[in-house]
Scaffold this active site. Sequence first.
Site, short mmCIF file in Angstrom:
data_model
loop_
_atom_site.label_atom_id
_atom_site.label_comp_id
_atom_site.label_asym_id
_atom_site.label_seq_id
_atom_site.Cartn_x
_atom_site.Cartn_y
_atom_site.Cartn_z
NE ARG A 1 -4.72 0.02 9.70
CZ ARG A 1 -3.51 -0.37 9.37
NH1 ARG A 1 -3.09 -1.54 9.68
NH2 ARG A 1 -2.69 0.44 8.76
NE ARG B 1 16.80 -3.98 7.84
CZ ARG B 1 16.66 -4.55 6.64
NH1 ARG B 1 15.51 -5.10 6.31
NH2 ARG B 1 17.66 -4.58 5.77
CE LYS C 1 -1.98 -1.02 3.96
NZ LYS C 1 -1.32 -2.27 4.32
NE ARG D 1 2.39 -4.65 11.16
CZ ARG D 1 3.54 -4.51 10.48
NH1 ARG D 1 4.68 -4.92 11.00
NH2 ARG D 1 3.54 -3.95 9.29
NE ARG E 1 7.95 -2.28 5.93
CZ ARG E 1 6.64 -2.25 6.18
NH1 ARG E 1 5.83 -1.68 5.31
NH2 ARG E 1 6.15 -2.76 7.27
P1 AP5 Z 1 4.90 -1.58 1.77
O1 AP5 Z 1 4.50 -0.75 0.61
O2 AP5 Z 1 5.72 -0.95 2.85
O3 AP5 Z 1 3.64 -2.34 2.38
P2 AP5 Z 1 2.39 -1.74 3.19
O4 AP5 Z 1 1.17 -2.42 2.68
O5 AP5 Z 1 2.41 -0.25 3.18
O6 AP5 Z 1 2.75 -2.34 4.61
P3 AP5 Z 1 2.67 -1.71 6.06
O7 AP5 Z 1 3.43 -2.66 6.95
O8 AP5 Z 1 3.11 -0.29 6.08
O9 AP5 Z 1 1.17 -1.85 6.33
P4 AP5 Z 1 0.53 -1.82 7.71
O10 AP5 Z 1 -0.88 -1.71 7.33
O11 AP5 Z 1 0.90 -2.95 8.60
O12 AP5 Z 1 1.24 -0.58 8.40
P5 AP5 Z 1 0.74 0.87 8.72
O13 AP5 Z 1 1.91 1.76 8.70
O14 AP5 Z 1 -0.46 1.23 7.95
O15 AP5 Z 1 5.68 -2.86 1.15
C1 AP5 Z 1 6.30 -3.82 1.98
C2 AP5 Z 1 7.64 -4.25 1.37
O16 AP5 Z 1 7.40 -4.98 0.15
C3 AP5 Z 1 8.56 -3.09 0.98
O17 AP5 Z 1 9.89 -3.45 1.28
C4 AP5 Z 1 8.39 -2.94 -0.54
O18 AP5 Z 1 9.57 -2.46 -1.18
C5 AP5 Z 1 8.05 -4.36 -0.96
N1 AP5 Z 1 7.09 -4.44 -2.05
C6 AP5 Z 1 5.95 -3.70 -2.17
N2 AP5 Z 1 5.28 -4.07 -3.28
C7 AP5 Z 1 6.02 -5.06 -3.88
C8 AP5 Z 1 5.85 -5.84 -5.07
N3 AP5 Z 1 4.78 -5.71 -5.87
N4 AP5 Z 1 6.79 -6.76 -5.36
C9 AP5 Z 1 7.87 -6.93 -4.57
N5 AP5 Z 1 8.10 -6.21 -3.43
C10 AP5 Z 1 7.18 -5.28 -3.09
O19 AP5 Z 1 0.24 0.69 10.25
C11 AP5 Z 1 1.17 0.39 11.28
C12 AP5 Z 1 0.43 0.30 12.61
O20 AP5 Z 1 -0.21 1.55 12.91
C13 AP5 Z 1 -0.69 -0.75 12.71
O21 AP5 Z 1 -0.20 -2.03 13.00
C14 AP5 Z 1 -1.52 -0.15 13.87
O22 AP5 Z 1 -0.92 -0.39 15.10
C15 AP5 Z 1 -1.45 1.35 13.60
N6 AP5 Z 1 -2.55 1.83 12.72
C16 AP5 Z 1 -2.42 2.43 11.50
N7 AP5 Z 1 -3.62 2.73 10.99
C17 AP5 Z 1 -4.54 2.33 11.90
C18 AP5 Z 1 -5.96 2.35 11.91
N8 AP5 Z 1 -6.67 2.85 10.90
N9 AP5 Z 1 -6.58 1.82 13.00
C19 AP5 Z 1 -5.88 1.31 14.05
N10 AP5 Z 1 -4.53 1.26 14.09
C20 AP5 Z 1 -3.86 1.76 13.01
#
Ligand code: AP5
Length: 221
Positions: A87, A159, A13, A171, A126
């Site tokens: 979410r 990281r 994402k 998660r 990542r």
């Molecule tokens: P990346 O693009 O970083 O993946 P992502 O989907 O953004 O993953 P996140 O871990 O950031 O999602 P998340 O939902 O857990 O975290 P968030 O920050 O929202 O890609 C991952 C890796 O793969 C990278 O290295 C990339 O280079 C590689 N890659 C990507 N696409 C590829 C492809 N096609 N082919 C090969 N490689 C590829 O949330 C973090 C925390 O915040 C949550 O756990 C929670 O505690 C809190 N939080 C956030 N929002 C809320 C909410 N709405 N409600 C409650 N808690 C929340």
Amino acid sequence: MILVFLGPPGCGKGTQAQYLCEKEDFFHLSTGQALRTEIEAQSPLGIRIQDTMASGNYVDDETILELVEKNIAQLKVKNVLFDGFPRTLDQARSFEKLLDRQGKKVGIVAYFSLSDEVLVERIVGRFNCVRCGRVYHDKNNRPLVDNVCDICGGTQFARRDDDTAESLKQRLEKYYESTRLLVDYYKEKKVLVEIDAGQTLDNVTKQLMKTLEPRLSDDKE
Ligand code: AP5
């Protein structure tokens, strides 16, 4: 357009959000990034949520909704990308009311689907640029020049605290328990588009643009 990126942790994402915002005029709101910024600043909110986030649990709905309202209150731009929000069903319902008050509604929910095995590999590999936040991967997506960020030239990388095997397990559990329900919720509202996130970075971008381009050009007319 109100665009939502929905999908499990590590599905891509954030990466696709960065690409999209380089091409099109979107305000990008990642609730995860907004929360990490609060933690880095050690604000009262950041201090309160840091253990929850590191353990892979969700931050409570009320805090998330306050954060979203704060970020979009003064927003005048036409296109907004919500990355990782909503979410939970409660967040989705409150979001609808919030948008309704502004005479808006969700246009497209892009659901990035991917198997758990691939997610683990993506999360474990990542890293990101400390200065601009650009996301990379040890194998799939390295900077063009080793140790130099393609975007800002930064040379420091980090990281995330929640990219551990234990936190990822939590998660994923939270994702299946709460967020996965939103797939059916938005399917019923006929705004869900499924993206095969298991393809290469370029192919995922192409699928996404194929979905978005007609809508973006309609909006420009
Ligand atoms: P990346 O693009 O970083 O993946 P992502 O989907 O953004 O993953 P996140 O871990 O950031 O999602 P998340 O939902 O857990 O975290 P968030 O920050 O929202 O890609 C991952 C890796 O793969 C990278 O290295 C990339 O280079 C590689 N890659 C990507 N696409 C590829 C492809 N096609 N082919 C090969 N490689 C590829 O949330 C973090 C925390 O915040 C949550 O756990 C929670 O505690 C809190 N939080 C956030 N929002 C809320 C909410 N709405 N409600 C409650 N808690 C929340």
